[in-house]
Design an enzyme around this catalytic site. Structure first.
Site, PDB file in Angstrom:
ATOM      1  N   PRO A  22       0.789  -1.244   0.000  1.00 26.85           N
ATOM      2  CA  PRO A  22       0.000   0.000   0.000  1.00 26.85           C
ATOM      3  C   PRO A  22       0.815   1.285   0.000  1.00 26.85           C
ATOM      4  O   PRO A  22       0.800   2.049   0.968  1.00 26.85           O
ATOM      5  CB  PRO A  22      -0.831  -0.140   1.280  1.00 26.85           C
ATOM      6  CG  PRO A  22       0.052  -0.915   2.196  1.00 26.85           C
ATOM      7  CD  PRO A  22       0.777  -1.904   1.315  1.00 26.85           C
ATOM      8  N   CYS A  23       1.480   1.543  -1.115  1.00 26.50           N
ATOM      9  CA  CYS A  23       2.216   2.803  -1.212  1.00 26.50           C
ATOM     10  C   CYS A  23       1.261   3.993  -1.228  1.00 26.50           C
ATOM     11  O   CYS A  23       1.682   5.134  -1.006  1.00 26.50           O
ATOM     12  CB  CYS A  23       3.119   2.809  -2.441  1.00 26.50           C
ATOM     13  SG  CYS A  23       2.299   2.442  -3.997  1.00 26.50           S
ATOM     14  N   HIS A  24      -0.039   3.724  -1.459  1.00 30.84           N
ATOM     15  CA  HIS A  24      -1.016   4.815  -1.403  1.00 30.84           C
ATOM     16  C   HIS A  24      -1.178   5.343   0.016  1.00 30.84           C
ATOM     17  O   HIS A  24      -1.739   6.418   0.222  1.00 30.84           O
ATOM     18  CB  HIS A  24      -2.381   4.343  -1.934  1.00 30.84           C
ATOM     19  CG  HIS A  24      -3.006   3.264  -1.113  1.00 30.84           C
ATOM     20  ND1 HIS A  24      -2.744   1.923  -1.326  1.00 30.84           N
ATOM     21  CD2 HIS A  24      -3.881   3.305  -0.069  1.00 30.84           C
ATOM     22  CE1 HIS A  24      -3.429   1.199  -0.452  1.00 30.84           C
ATOM     23  NE2 HIS A  24      -4.123   2.013   0.314  1.00 30.84           N
TER      24      HIS A  24
END
Length: 227
Positions: free
Chosen positions: A196-198
């Site tokens: 989850p780089c978001h």
């Protein structure tokens, strides 16, 4: 990936793939599959495009990658797996662009359109994108430098609905001065949502950039918060 993680069940496609000569574009392959346009291919969420290794630079060497392009609420989604696990989840507006990106990344692999069994795996990924808090119980085939993998593991430890700044991630991996390198590792991530780089933002809370578009980043964070 840990040895205890379950292996994925990959079966040979039960339908004929689309043979694309090295001189043909992905668009040609889509048309030859019987779709009247790229949008028609995109609209069919179960559409699978099998392409022989000769369609890709370098031929089919080293690894077999099974993949499928489907549709989700964030646009087109491509899911690809090696025999070790999910190696790509990418998002975009045009399925052709996603296929080209996969081609460029795995230029020496045998890329094969998934079968009905693979569609079940894709459905799990799409369900996860739609509701991230449900989790994704699939092994990942994470390919990157040792530093990138440390960053990506730290990202996976961010609880859904929460965020962390690039500086906080750098501190968590005991590299407080490597804020810029952390940002670069986030940008290099090829497995959307599952890594989850978001969930990484600027220190002031600004969303900053996102490989698949800031609007998609905002939508994912909103879903996690609401869910």
């Amino acid at each position: 990936m840990h040895d205890s993680e379950p292996a994925l069940d990959f079966r040979e496609p039960t339908h004929p793939g689309v043979s694309a000569k090295s001189s043909a574009s992905v668009t040609d392959a889509i048309y030859s599959a019987g779709y009247s346009s790229n949008s028609r291919f995109y609209e069919n969420s179960n559409a699978l495009l099998g392409i022989t290794p000769s369609a890709f630079k370098g031929g089919g060497k080293n690894v077999v990658i099974r993949f499928a392009v489907a549709e989700c609420s964030l646009g087109a989604i491509l899911v690809a797996c090696s025999d070790k696990g999910v190696c790509a989840i990418t998002l975009g507006d045009d399925p052709e662009d996603l296929l080209r990106e996969l081609q460029d990344r795995f230029s020496k692999a045998s890329l094969i359109g998934g079968d009905a069994e693979f569609e079940k795996l894709v459905a799990q990924v799409v369900a996860f994108v739609e509701a991230p808090k449900t989790g994704l119980a699939l092994p990942l085939d994470v390919r990157g430098t040792a530093f990138q993998q440390r960053v990506w593991q730290a990202l996976r430890e961010i609880p859904p609905g929460n965020t962390a700044s690039y500086a906080e991630v750098a501190a968590r991996i005991s590299k407080p001065a490597a804020v810029r390198a952390v940002a670069q590792a986030c940008a290099a991530n090829k497995i959307a949502v599952a890594i989850p780089c978001h969930g990484v933002v600027r220190s002031d809370g600004d969303l900053s950039g996102y490989r698949w578009g800031v609007e998609r980043k905002r939508a994912l964070l909103d879903r996690e918060t609401a869910g």
